[in-house]
Design a protein around this motif. Structure first.
Motif, PDB file in Angstrom:
ATOM      1  N   ALA A  73       0.838  -1.204   0.000  1.00 49.75           N
ATOM      2  CA  ALA A  73       0.000   0.000   0.000  1.00 49.75           C
ATOM      3  C   ALA A  73       0.875   1.257   0.000  1.00 49.75           C
ATOM      4  O   ALA A  73       0.582   2.227  -0.720  1.00 49.75           O
ATOM      5  CB  ALA A  73      -0.938  -0.008   1.206  1.00 49.75           C
ATOM      6  N   TYR A  74       1.931   1.247   0.793  1.00 54.53           N
ATOM      7  CA  TYR A  74       2.821   2.415   0.839  1.00 54.53           C
ATOM      8  C   TYR A  74       3.489   2.643  -0.515  1.00 54.53           C
ATOM      9  O   TYR A  74       3.686   3.785  -0.939  1.00 54.53           O
ATOM     10  CB  TYR A  74       3.881   2.240   1.927  1.00 54.53           C
ATOM     11  N   ALA A  75       3.812   1.561  -1.189  1.00 51.04           N
ATOM     12  CA  ALA A  75       4.511   1.668  -2.472  1.00 51.04           C
ATOM     13  C   ALA A  75       3.591   2.053  -3.627  1.00 51.04           C
ATOM     14  O   ALA A  75       4.020   2.729  -4.576  1.00 51.04           O
ATOM     15  CB  ALA A  75       5.211   0.344  -2.786  1.00 51.04           C
ATOM     16  N   HIS A  76       2.314   1.660  -3.544  1.00 52.64           N
ATOM     17  CA  HIS A  76       1.453   1.788  -4.718  1.00 52.64           C
ATOM     18  C   HIS A  76       0.182   2.607  -4.515  1.00 52.64           C
ATOM     19  O   HIS A  76      -0.498   2.907  -5.504  1.00 52.64           O
ATOM     20  CB  HIS A  76       1.055   0.386  -5.206  1.00 52.64           C
ATOM     21  N   ASP A  77      -0.165   2.942  -3.286  1.00 54.33           N
ATOM     22  CA  ASP A  77      -1.389   3.708  -3.020  1.00 54.33           C
ATOM     23  C   ASP A  77      -0.996   5.111  -2.550  1.00 54.33           C
ATOM     24  O   ASP A  77      -0.580   5.292  -1.397  1.00 54.33           O
ATOM     25  CB  ASP A  77      -2.213   2.993  -1.941  1.00 54.33           C
ATOM     26  N   PRO A  78      -1.127   6.123  -3.414  1.00 52.51           N
ATOM     27  CA  PRO A  78      -0.693   7.484  -3.054  1.00 52.51           C
ATOM     28  C   PRO A  78      -1.386   8.026  -1.804  1.00 52.51           C
ATOM     29  O   PRO A  78      -0.771   8.755  -1.023  1.00 52.51           O
ATOM     30  CB  PRO A  78      -1.052   8.311  -4.298  1.00 52.51           C
ATOM     31  N   GLN A  79      -2.655   7.683  -1.612  1.00 51.91           N
ATOM     32  CA  GLN A  79      -3.377   8.184  -0.437  1.00 51.91           C
ATOM     33  C   GLN A  79      -2.814   7.580   0.841  1.00 51.91           C
ATOM     34  O   GLN A  79      -2.669   8.272   1.856  1.00 51.91           O
ATOM     35  CB  GLN A  79      -4.871   7.877  -0.559  1.00 51.91           C
ATOM     36  N   TYR A  80      -2.498   6.299   0.789  1.00 51.68           N
ATOM     37  CA  TYR A  80      -1.915   5.661   1.974  1.00 51.68           C
ATOM     38  C   TYR A  80      -0.526   6.218   2.251  1.00 51.68           C
ATOM     39  O   TYR A  80      -0.186   6.538   3.393  1.00 51.68           O
ATOM     40  CB  TYR A  80      -1.854   4.144   1.788  1.00 51.68           C
ATOM     41  N   LYS A  81       0.274   6.357   1.208  1.00 48.35           N
ATOM     42  CA  LYS A  81       1.622   6.915   1.372  1.00 48.35           C
ATOM     43  C   LYS A  81       1.554   8.326   1.960  1.00 48.35           C
ATOM     44  O   LYS A  81       2.347   8.688   2.844  1.00 48.35           O
ATOM     45  CB  LYS A  81       2.355   6.955   0.033  1.00 48.35           C
ATOM     46  N   SER A  82       0.597   9.112   1.503  1.00 46.31           N
ATOM     47  CA  SER A  82       0.441  10.475   2.014  1.00 46.31           C
ATOM     48  C   SER A  82       0.124  10.477   3.506  1.00 46.31           C
ATOM     49  O   SER A  82       0.650  11.300   4.267  1.00 46.31           O
ATOM     50  CB  SER A  82      -0.662  11.191   1.234  1.00 46.31           C
ATOM     51  N   ALA A  83      -0.737   9.546   3.958  1.00 41.94           N
ATOM     52  CA  ALA A  83      -1.084   9.473   5.377  1.00 41.94           C
ATOM     53  C   ALA A  83       0.122   9.077   6.222  1.00 41.94           C
ATOM     54  O   ALA A  83       0.349   9.644   7.303  1.00 41.94           O
ATOM     55  CB  ALA A  83      -2.223   8.473   5.573  1.00 41.94           C
ATOM     56  N   VAL A  84       0.891   8.107   5.745  1.00 39.15           N
ATOM     57  CA  VAL A  84       2.092   7.685   6.479  1.00 39.15           C
ATOM     58  C   VAL A  84       3.111   8.819   6.528  1.00 39.15           C
ATOM     59  O   VAL A  84       3.680   9.130   7.581  1.00 39.15           O
ATOM     60  CB  VAL A  84       2.698   6.421   5.836  1.00 39.15           C
ATOM     61  N   ASP A  85       3.346   9.453   5.385  1.00 42.29           N
ATOM     62  CA  ASP A  85       4.332  10.534   5.332  1.00 42.29           C
ATOM     63  C   ASP A  85       3.909  11.720   6.200  1.00 42.29           C
ATOM     64  O   ASP A  85       4.754  12.392   6.810  1.00 42.29           O
ATOM     65  CB  ASP A  85       4.540  10.986   3.890  1.00 42.29           C
ATOM     66  N   ALA A  86       2.607  11.979   6.278  1.00 42.37           N
ATOM     67  CA  ALA A  86       2.121  13.072   7.130  1.00 42.37           C
ATOM     68  C   ALA A  86       2.378  12.765   8.600  1.00 42.37           C
ATOM     69  O   ALA A  86       2.727  13.661   9.391  1.00 42.37           O
ATOM     70  CB  ALA A  86       0.631  13.302   6.893  1.00 42.37           C
ATOM     71  N   THR A  87       2.223  11.509   8.984  1.00 45.68           N
ATOM     72  CA  THR A  87       2.505  11.099  10.362  1.00 45.68           C
ATOM     73  C   THR A  87       3.989  11.263  10.669  1.00 45.68           C
ATOM     74  O   THR A  87       4.365  11.754  11.745  1.00 45.68           O
ATOM     75  CB  THR A  87       2.066   9.636  10.575  1.00 45.68           C
ATOM     76  N   ILE A  88       4.827  10.878   9.730  1.00 47.78           N
ATOM     77  CA  ILE A  88       6.277  11.040   9.907  1.00 47.78           C
ATOM     78  C   ILE A  88       6.633  12.512  10.010  1.00 47.78           C
ATOM     79  O   ILE A  88       7.467  12.913  10.843  1.00 47.78           O
ATOM     80  CB  ILE A  88       7.032  10.372   8.748  1.00 47.78           C
ATOM     81  N   ALA A  89       6.015  13.339   9.187  1.00 49.96           N
ATOM     82  CA  ALA A  89       6.319  14.776   9.188  1.00 49.96           C
ATOM     83  C   ALA A  89       6.024  15.410  10.547  1.00 49.96           C
ATOM     84  O   ALA A  89       6.775  16.284  11.018  1.00 49.96           O
ATOM     85  CB  ALA A  89       5.522  15.480   8.096  1.00 49.96           C
ATOM     86  N   LYS A  90       4.932  14.977  11.195  1.00 50.50           N
ATOM     87  CA  LYS A  90       4.621  15.509  12.528  1.00 50.50           C
ATOM     88  C   LYS A  90       5.700  15.133  13.536  1.00 50.50           C
ATOM     89  O   LYS A  90       6.094  15.945  14.381  1.00 50.50           O
ATOM     90  CB  LYS A  90       3.254  14.999  12.999  1.00 50.50           C
ATOM     91  N   PHE A  91       6.174  13.900  13.443  1.00 53.49           N
ATOM     92  CA  PHE A  91       7.245  13.465  14.341  1.00 53.49           C
ATOM     93  C   PHE A  91       8.510  14.289  14.103  1.00 53.49           C
ATOM     94  O   PHE A  91       9.155  14.744  15.057  1.00 53.49           O
ATOM     95  CB  PHE A  91       7.554  11.986  14.127  1.00 53.49           C
ATOM     96  N   ILE A  92       8.862  14.495  12.856  1.00 49.88           N
ATOM     97  CA  ILE A  92      10.087  15.240  12.546  1.00 49.88           C
ATOM     98  C   ILE A  92       9.956  16.701  12.976  1.00 49.88           C
ATOM     99  O   ILE A  92      10.927  17.304  13.457  1.00 49.88           O
ATOM    100  CB  ILE A  92      10.423  15.108  11.052  1.00 49.88           C
ATOM    101  N   ASP A  93       8.766  17.267  12.851  1.00 52.07           N
ATOM    102  CA  ASP A  93       8.551  18.638  13.334  1.00 52.07           C
ATOM    103  C   ASP A  93       8.820  18.733  14.832  1.00 52.07           C
ATOM    104  O   ASP A  93       9.451  19.693  15.305  1.00 52.07           O
ATOM    105  CB  ASP A  93       7.118  19.088  13.037  1.00 52.07           C
TER     106      ASP A  93
END
Length: 236
Positions: free
Chosen positions: A130-150
């Motif tokens: 899903a992370y590799a092929h579903d843009p919506q799922y990848k966006s949700a995961v990346d948004a979660t990571i972005a909050k952690f990095i902030d």
């Protein structure tokens, strides 16, 4: 149901959304992030009292200890694993007395046990796909990571963000398949945790649980509030 529980100083509840739920007779996981203060002392005791009053049929205390190894970026993988495992041992020992107050049939599940479940590999592969092929799922995961990095860079402006991103992604790809599809597959009705679902977890629930395991994998977000001291307590 009245889902407020008060111990000496703190009360815990599942929030407004839980008032319409029937928790009695259901199976739940109490998810423990080792190292977080809301899984210690007064707040943990308030959680135990809330669980006791809620009428769950069974509770699994999932100690997410070795999951934390990907957060220890400054040491070798072997040392990170050993540190995380030791901290899990210490958490169980430190909180043995409070956990002993549970009146609900319960068991402790260590993170390595979840990783070694025969079904884990298949669920993880679906998350990776899903992370590799579903843009919506990848966006949700990346948004979660972005909050952690902030949060990380606000504490340490010089932090290595590329390495932090990699560690966070490893964490989520390991965490999500267990907490949502695997535990729902195993028949757990609710996951109890002191924070709302992350974007990554919510999207995992939507894609992999809602239709495949209807009624399973519900999220019960704990809330804590200090009780005002009585006059007798104030005098003491």
């Amino acid at each position: 149901m009245d889902n407020y529980v008060i111990d000496g100083r703190t009360k815990a509840n599942f929030g407004e959304a839980a008032k319409s739920l029937t928790l009695a007779g259901t199976r739940a996981v109490l998810l423990v992030s080792v190292g977080q203060r809301y899984h210690e002392g007064d707040k943990l005791r308030a959680t135990v009292e809330l669980v006791n009053r809620s009428g769950f049929r069974e509770l699994t205390i999932a100690v997410a200890d070795t999951l934390q190894r990907s957060n220890y970026l400054e040491v070798s993988p072997a040392d990170a694993y050993a540190r995380a495992l030791d901290q899990g041992d210490e958490w169980i020992e430190r909180n043995e007395k409070i956990l002993g107050e549970l009146t609900v049939p319960n068991q402790v599940l260590r993170w390595d046990e979840a990783l070694n479940d025969p079904s884990y590999g298949e669920f993880r592969q679906r998350i990776e796909d899903a992370y590799a092929h579903d843009p919506q799922y990848k966006s949700a995961v990346d948004a979660t990571i972005a909050k952690f990095i902030d949060r990380l860079t606000s504490r340490d402006p010089g932090a290595e963000t590329e390495q932090a991103f990699k560690g966070c992604l490893e964490y989520l790809v390991e965490e999500c398949p267990i907490i949502m599809p695997m535990w729902a597959h195993q028949g757990y009705d609710y996951i109890i945790y002191p924070q709302p679902m992350t974007a990554a977890m919510a999207e995992t629930q939507r894609i992999f649980v809602t239709d495949e395991y209807p009624g399973k994998g519900g999220w019960l977000s704990l809330r804590f509030k200090k009780r005002a001291a009585t006059s007798e307590q104030s005098a003491a």
